[in-house]
Write a protein that holds these residues in place. Structure first.
Motif, PDB file in Angstrom:
ATOM      1  N   VAL A   7      10.992   2.546  11.765  1.00  0.00           N
ATOM      2  CA  VAL A   7       9.690   2.137  12.064  1.00  0.00           C
ATOM      3  C   VAL A   7       9.242   1.428  12.841  1.00  0.00           C
ATOM      4  O   VAL A   7       8.245   1.063  13.014  1.00  0.00           O
ATOM      5  N   GLY A  10       7.221   3.508  14.846  1.00  0.00           N
ATOM      6  CA  GLY A  10       5.876   3.725  14.143  1.00  0.00           C
ATOM      7  C   GLY A  10       4.618   2.208  14.115  1.00  0.00           C
ATOM      8  O   GLY A  10       3.551   2.291  14.734  1.00  0.00           O
ATOM      9  N   SER A  72       4.784  10.768  12.801  1.00  0.00           N
ATOM     10  CA  SER A  72       6.074   9.673  12.462  1.00  0.00           C
ATOM     11  C   SER A  72       6.583   9.347  11.017  1.00  0.00           C
ATOM     12  O   SER A  72       6.814   9.050  10.846  1.00  0.00           O
ATOM     13  N   MET A  73       4.766   9.007  10.121  1.00  0.00           N
ATOM     14  CA  MET A  73       5.572   8.852   9.025  1.00  0.00           C
ATOM     15  C   MET A  73       6.145   9.841   8.359  1.00  0.00           C
ATOM     16  O   MET A  73       6.614   9.534   7.303  1.00  0.00           O
ATOM     17  N   ALA A  76       9.393   9.324   8.660  1.00  0.00           N
ATOM     18  CA  ALA A  76      10.469   8.762   8.472  1.00  0.00           C
ATOM     19  C   ALA A  76      10.534   8.808   6.652  1.00  0.00           C
ATOM     20  O   ALA A  76      11.199   8.384   6.624  1.00  0.00           O
ATOM     21  N   ARG A  84      16.309   7.886  -0.185  1.00  0.00           N
ATOM     22  CA  ARG A  84      16.754   6.991  -0.260  1.00  0.00           C
ATOM     23  C   ARG A  84      16.787   6.945  -1.630  1.00  0.00           C
ATOM     24  O   ARG A  84      15.958   6.539  -2.669  1.00  0.00           O
ATOM     25  N   VAL A 150       6.246   3.673  -0.932  1.00  0.00           N
ATOM     26  CA  VAL A 150       5.966   4.102  -0.186  1.00  0.00           C
ATOM     27  C   VAL A 150       6.305   5.217   0.124  1.00  0.00           C
ATOM     28  O   VAL A 150       4.951   5.571   0.865  1.00  0.00           O
ATOM     29  N   ALA A 153       2.119   5.912  -0.872  1.00  0.00           N
ATOM     30  CA  ALA A 153       1.320   5.303   0.114  1.00  0.00           C
ATOM     31  C   ALA A 153       1.160   6.138   1.287  1.00  0.00           C
ATOM     32  O   ALA A 153       0.079   7.074   1.865  1.00  0.00           O
ATOM     33  N   HIS A 154       2.423   7.110   1.636  1.00  0.00           N
ATOM     34  CA  HIS A 154       2.693   8.210   2.724  1.00  0.00           C
ATOM     35  C   HIS A 154       1.408   8.855   2.418  1.00  0.00           C
ATOM     36  O   HIS A 154       1.064   9.650   2.938  1.00  0.00           O
ATOM     37  N   LEU A 377      -3.289   5.985  -2.229  1.00  0.00           N
ATOM     38  CA  LEU A 377      -3.176   4.845  -0.935  1.00  0.00           C
ATOM     39  C   LEU A 377      -2.502   3.642  -1.404  1.00  0.00           C
ATOM     40  O   LEU A 377      -2.178   3.068  -1.868  1.00  0.00           O
ATOM     41  N   LEU A 381       0.232   1.229  -2.146  1.00  0.00           N
ATOM     42  CA  LEU A 381       0.416  -0.316  -1.797  1.00  0.00           C
ATOM     43  C   LEU A 381       0.544  -1.386  -3.031  1.00  0.00           C
ATOM     44  O   LEU A 381       1.663  -1.894  -2.993  1.00  0.00           O
ATOM     45  N   ARG A 414      13.422  -5.497  -1.217  1.00  0.00           N
ATOM     46  CA  ARG A 414      13.260  -6.697  -0.251  1.00  0.00           C
ATOM     47  C   ARG A 414      13.829  -8.395   0.424  1.00  0.00           C
ATOM     48  O   ARG A 414      13.052  -9.329   0.522  1.00  0.00           O
TER      49      ARG A 414
ATOM     50  N   TRP B 277      -6.923  -3.724   9.089  1.00  0.00           N
ATOM     51  CA  TRP B 277      -6.135  -3.079   8.409  1.00  0.00           C
ATOM     52  C   TRP B 277      -4.998  -2.731   8.721  1.00  0.00           C
ATOM     53  O   TRP B 277      -4.010  -2.660   8.472  1.00  0.00           O
ATOM     54  N   HIS B 285       5.063  -3.333   7.851  1.00  0.00           N
ATOM     55  CA  HIS B 285       5.609  -2.481   7.984  1.00  0.00           C
ATOM     56  C   HIS B 285       6.999  -3.192   8.929  1.00  0.00           C
ATOM     57  O   HIS B 285       7.843  -3.313   8.666  1.00  0.00           O
ATOM     58  N   THR B 288       9.336  -4.563   6.371  1.00  0.00           N
ATOM     59  CA  THR B 288      10.225  -4.542   5.805  1.00  0.00           C
ATOM     60  C   THR B 288      11.859  -4.283   6.654  1.00  0.00           C
ATOM     61  O   THR B 288      12.739  -3.803   5.654  1.00  0.00           O
TER      62      THR B 288
HETATM   63  C1  HEM Z   1       3.620   4.659  11.632  1.00  0.00           C
HETATM   64  C2  HEM Z   1       3.804   5.539  11.450  1.00  0.00           C
HETATM   65  C3  HEM Z   1       4.627   5.070  10.031  1.00  0.00           C
HETATM   66  C4  HEM Z   1       5.876   5.212   9.580  1.00  0.00           C
HETATM   67  C5  HEM Z   1       7.385   5.517  10.774  1.00  0.00           C
HETATM   68  C6  HEM Z   1       6.469   4.809   8.199  1.00  0.00           C
HETATM   69  C7  HEM Z   1       7.834   4.676   7.369  1.00  0.00           C
HETATM   70  C8  HEM Z   1       7.956   3.882   7.015  1.00  0.00           C
HETATM   71  C9  HEM Z   1       8.803   3.513   5.979  1.00  0.00           C
HETATM   72  C10 HEM Z   1      10.505   3.733   7.197  1.00  0.00           C
HETATM   73  C11 HEM Z   1       8.609   2.662   5.115  1.00  0.00           C
HETATM   74  C12 HEM Z   1       9.504   2.231   4.521  1.00  0.00           C
HETATM   75  C13 HEM Z   1      10.309   0.709   5.029  1.00  0.00           C
HETATM   76  C14 HEM Z   1      11.792   0.215   3.810  1.00  0.00           C
HETATM   77  O1  HEM Z   1      11.122  -0.279   3.269  1.00  0.00           O
HETATM   78  O2  HEM Z   1      12.486  -0.276   3.575  1.00  0.00           O
HETATM   79  C15 HEM Z   1       7.615   2.095   4.910  1.00  0.00           C
HETATM   80  C16 HEM Z   1       6.891   1.466   4.104  1.00  0.00           C
HETATM   81  C17 HEM Z   1       5.779   1.546   3.669  1.00  0.00           C
HETATM   82  N1  HEM Z   1       4.853   2.355   4.284  1.00  0.00           N
HETATM   83 FE1  HEM Z   1       4.763   3.533   6.444  1.00  0.00          FE
HETATM   84  N2  HEM Z   1       5.466   4.405   8.106  1.00  0.00           N
HETATM   85  C18 HEM Z   1       4.294   5.279   8.688  1.00  0.00           C
HETATM   86  C19 HEM Z   1       2.337   4.328   8.309  1.00  0.00           C
HETATM   87  C20 HEM Z   1       2.322   4.241   7.612  1.00  0.00           C
HETATM   88  C21 HEM Z   1       1.269   3.913   7.303  1.00  0.00           C
HETATM   89  C22 HEM Z   1      -0.479   4.518   8.546  1.00  0.00           C
HETATM   90  C23 HEM Z   1       0.697   3.805   5.588  1.00  0.00           C
HETATM   91  C24 HEM Z   1      -0.981   3.452   5.389  1.00  0.00           C
HETATM   92  C25 HEM Z   1      -0.896   4.057   3.669  1.00  0.00           C
HETATM   93  C26 HEM Z   1       2.025   2.847   5.576  1.00  0.00           C
HETATM   94  C27 HEM Z   1       2.072   2.653   4.253  1.00  0.00           C
HETATM   95  C28 HEM Z   1       3.457   1.881   3.906  1.00  0.00           C
HETATM   96  C29 HEM Z   1       3.331   0.914   2.992  1.00  0.00           C
HETATM   97  C30 HEM Z   1       2.090   0.921   1.574  1.00  0.00           C
HETATM   98  C31 HEM Z   1       4.686   0.695   2.458  1.00  0.00           C
HETATM   99  C32 HEM Z   1       5.794  -0.519   1.859  1.00  0.00           C
HETATM  100  C33 HEM Z   1       5.515  -1.239   2.950  1.00  0.00           C
HETATM  101  C34 HEM Z   1       6.551  -2.591   1.886  1.00  0.00           C
HETATM  102  O3  HEM Z   1       7.288  -1.873   1.115  1.00  0.00           O
HETATM  103  O4  HEM Z   1       6.071  -3.910   2.067  1.00  0.00           O
HETATM  104  N3  HEM Z   1       3.016   3.766   6.213  1.00  0.00           N
HETATM  105  N4  HEM Z   1       6.445   3.125   6.407  1.00  0.00           N
END
Ligand code: HEM
Lengths: 451, 327
Positions: A7, A10, A72-73, A76, A84, A150, A153-154, A377, A381, A414, B277, B285, B288
């Motif tokens: 993360v 990312g 990366s996304m 992940a 998970r 998540v 969203a991704h 998306l 969120l 969380r 944004w 992120h 988390t």
């Molecule tokens: C840059 C590369 C990215 C990586 C490596 C990544 C990885 C992750 C991971 C591993 C989680 C889960 C974390 C956890 O709950 O333990 C997460 C949560 C999330 N990601 Fe990404 N992500 C990336 C980009 C994005 C992008 C561009 C968005 C936009 C759409 C996004 C939206 C979200 C959202 C909304 C969550 C939930 C956050 C939360 O629960 O508070 N991610 N991401």
């Protein structure tokens, strides 16, 4: 792969993306190199042009960072988000979990366990029981499905990127201007736009700072012929585009084209063969001189001879600039219909203006995908932020002095603080609904630091 | 427009400013002294200020028939009213009244600055004559407003964390008592189990011991919510702002598609919104990860709000584009 799924990696990519975007906002985009040479110190201007900062959003660096973010996304998502699953249902040390409480209730452990299970089931918790070495545990889960937020969203982000790519691969856009009474053709699809008339409305409005001339409406009355070969009447306004076989045509700008007449020693000589728009110019045959039509002035203030505030053509004129080769040699505001002397026997008459309408057109087959992606998306969120997956661990045992002792602990995806108030409410509700044992001693609800 | 109506407009505006200024002072005093009576005076002032602002915007709309959010005056007014409303809602739901002073002060500044853009009653230019303005602008402004409230919380977090850092002695803090808690998905930090009392999040032990030793500043600061709570409050407010900002960008794109032909044109305004944004997506992120929650996320929230100010005012005032209200 490990690095990509990390993360903080990312987040670093997001930071670079943010930085490049910031540069794009600050450095004006899409100007020619001379603009930057004028606006910045020479080394910075050179840097801007060399590093593509003048067209940053389509530069390799920008697209590359977005590409890396997508990778990366995806990494992940596949290594962390999708695998998970819900953690195994295992016994825990209740007292060791920060959110915990003990409630003493009446009846034996067996009946208390049933009541507690029914209590949570009735409130929408998914209740499961498991036995470990003769001890029966109750687990209650809420919003487990929301772990998928998540992922949602991704996926939304990927869809937006996919939709944008579809436009790059298959879409097109452009702009054109048509003089009233003339016809223009969109090269990509052969649609013709015949502008019958352009009209505008500009109203004087009294404000604290004086009179302001506020544009109220721009409207093009046109005939559009698309693939079917039939001429359709079209009224095109700002915010109201016309759809020609999927290509949308928009009202973008308008202006006053000028019909110039050039004479030498009183006789007509070749000048521009069509009305010129603002910014256009012509060379005077047989000389090194050229004239550029810079802008239209609706109202010349007769008392000062300068442009007045009212943009409507009450007493119109134009601003022209004369060049000798590339060198500006003088400018003037000339009233329409009054020839001016250019020297050497030349006279220039800005005879009349013709309104023209500027259109943009765009064919973008990626829009539905981008649109769906955007809402996916957003849904992701909202799911991630507003539906918190939480689990309660419940252990009911016979209490030494009669009745039963209910130990409860809670955890969420969380952390604990986010669930603190809710947990206190749950304990309170359990207490209110449960018949208490005789000699009841109730453990205080947990406090994670208070206001 | 007739003078009585203008007078009403002016009166509502003045009530709003007066309520914010006095409310800010009273709630600052509450913040410093924790006397409940001050909260009982400050909160109604906050509500009065927001209500009179909404009434003022509504009155403008009713009197002129022109949607009042087509210029910076209207939008900044809505911004301050929304920020105060969000604060009030969160204050009642999550005991956040202590942050009222800075929120109301910023609201008063925003509103005071708004009045310098108060041009009177202008009809909208063609590009802004769309039902989209009624959807897009309030959403975006509400998002900005929630980020403002989060910003105040982040600053407070950073101050408290910095002071804690200064008070910290060499003694190791109580760590990870619950780390062995099987199914816990997070690594809980700094929990101390108290007999018969659940557990206490002891993320300000140095501050607490200085307070116990009679240090006045420490006593005052340790009376504020714990760092963990301040962090969660920020998270909750940003979790309102980020979906709204996303929706704001989406509705903006839908409007742009209708008005200018392309849903995205890299116009400075929309790009600056994208920048914000990205910052808040980075915040989410980071958040988390338990070990990044707190100081780092608070700094990102401060950067996020700076990007909002840049997007909201900087771009409008310094960088011209399709979105500039001055067009
Ligand atoms: C840059 C590369 C990215 C990586 C490596 C990544 C990885 C992750 C991971 C591993 C989680 C889960 C974390 C956890 O709950 O333990 C997460 C949560 C999330 N990601 Fe990404 N992500 C990336 C980009 C994005 C992008 C561009 C968005 C936009 C759409 C996004 C939206 C979200 C959202 C909304 C969550 C939930 C956050 C939360 O629960 O508070 N991610 N991401």
């Amino acid at each position: 792969m490990r690095l990509f799924a990390h993360v903080p990696f990312g987040v670093s990519l997001l930071a670079i993306w943010g930085l490049l975007t910031l540069i794009g906002v600050i450095v004006e985009q899409g100007k020619d190199p001379s603009f930057y040479a004028g606006a910045y110190a020479p080394p910075i201007a050179r840097l801007i042009v060399r590093l593509d900062l003048d067209n940053i959003y389509h530069s390799a660096a920008y697209l590359g960072v977005i590409g890396l973010i997508l990778c990366s996304m995806a990494a992940a998502t596949f290594t962390k988000v999708i695998p998970r699953r819900i953690p195994r249902l295992n016994p825990v040390k209740i007292d060791a979990i920060p959110l915990h409480a003990t409630v003493h209730v009446s009846g034996d452990a067996e009946s208390a366990r049933e009541r507690i299970a029914a209590f949570f089931a009735a409130r929408g918790w998914q209740v499961r029981k498991r036995e470990f070495g003769g001890t029966e545990w109750t687990f209650a889960d809420k919003n487990n499905w929301a772990r998928r937020g998540v992922l949602v969203a991704h996926i939304g982000f990927v869809l937006i990127a996919a939709g944008t790519t579809i436009y790059w691969a298959k879409g097109y856009s452009g702009q054109f201007a048509v003089l009233s009474g003339q016809t223009a053709t969109i090269p990509e699809n052969g649609t013709t736009v015949d502008l019958k008339r352009f009209a505008y409305r500009i109203d004087p409005v009294q404000t604290k700072a004086g009179t302001v001339y506020q544009p109220i409406d721009y409207v093009s009355d046109a005939t559009i012929t698309g693939r079917d070969g039939v001429a359709h009447n079209a009224i095109i306004r700002v915010n109201q585009p016309y759809d020609a076989d999927g290509t949308l045509i928009y009202q973008a700008t308008y202006g006053f084209a000028i019909d110039f007449r050039l004479t030498k020693d009183g006789r007509p000589v070749p000048g521009p063969d069509h009305p010129l728009k603002e910014g256009e110019g012509f060379a005077i045959d047989g000389t090194s001189r050229a004239i550029q039509y810079q802008r239209f002035v609706g109202t010349i203030d007769r008392s000062t001879g300068q442009p007045g505030a009212d943009p409507r053509p009450n007493d119109p004129g134009i601003v022209i600039q004369a060049f000798d080769g590339d060198r500006p040699v003088g400018g003037a505001l000339i009233p329409l219909g009054q020839p001016v002397d250019l020297g050497a026997g030349y006279k220039l008459d800005a005879a009349r203006y013709v309104l023209y309408s500027g259109f943009q057109y765009r064919y973008d087959p990626g829009i539905p995908v981008v649109g769906i992606g955007a809402f996916v998306l957003l849904a992701g969120l909202c799911i991630s932020f507003y539906f918190l997956p939480a689990r309660l661990f419940v252990l009911v045992r016979d209490a030494a002095g009669g009745g039963a002792e209910v130990g409860l602990a809670a955890t969420t995806v969380r952390g604990y603080e986010v669930f603190e108030e809710r947990f206190a409410e749950i304990i309170e509700a359990v207490r209110r609904t449960e018949p208490v044992a005789p000699e009841n001693e109730v453990t205080t609800t947990p406090v994670l630091g208070g206001v | 427009m007739d003078p009585t109506r203008q007078l009403l407009d002016q009166a509502l505006l003045e009530i709003g400013i007066a309520a914010y200024v006095t409310g800010a002072l009273v709630l600052f005093a509450y913040f410093l002294t924790r006397r409940p009576v001050l909260r009982s005076i400050g909160m109604p002032l906050a509500i009065l200020g927001a209500a009179s602002q909404f009434a003022e915007l509504g009155a403008r709309w009713w009197m002129t028939g022109v949607w009042p959010l087509t210029n910076l005056y209207g939008s900044l007014s809505l911004f301050s009213a929304c920020a105060v409303t969000i604060f009030v809602v969160f204050a009642y739901r999550y005991e956040m009244d202590f942050i009222g002073g800075p929120v109301l002060a910023l609201a008063a500044i925003a509103l005071g600055y708004a009045t310098t853009w108060n041009e009177g009653y202008m009809p909208a230019v063609p590009a802004l004559q769309s039902y989209w303005i009624k959807i897009h602008v309030p959403i975006v402004i509400t998002a900005y407003a929630s980020f403002m409230v989060a910003f105040c919380l982040s600053l407070l977090y950073l101050v408290k964390a910095a002071v804690e850092h200064r008070y910290r002695t060499g003694s190791p803090s109580v760590r990870g008592v619950a780390a062995g808690a099987g199914a816990s998905i997070d690594v809980p930090l700094n929990y101390a189990a108290l007999p018969g009392f659940g557990a206490v999040r002891t993320d300000t032990p140095a501050l607490a011991s200085a307070a116990a030793a009679g240090d006045g500043a420490a006593q005052w600061l340790s009376g504020l919510p714990s760092l963990a709570k301040l962090d969660i409050m920020q998270y909750r407010v940003i979790a309102v702002g980020l979906p709204l900002l996303s929706l704001g960008i989406i509705t903006g794109a839908m409007w742009a598609k209708e008005a200018w032909g392309a849903y995205w044109q890299w116009d400075p305004k929309e790009t600056a919104a994208l920048l914000s944004w990205i910052v808040y997506a980075a915040y989410m992120h980071l958040h988390t990860r338990p070990e990044w929650r707190g100081t780092r996320t608070s700094i990102v929230s401060v950067i996020g709000f700076a990007s909002i100010v840049f997007c909201y005012l900087g771009v409008n005032i310094w960088i011209s584009g399709l979105h500039s209200y001055k067009m």
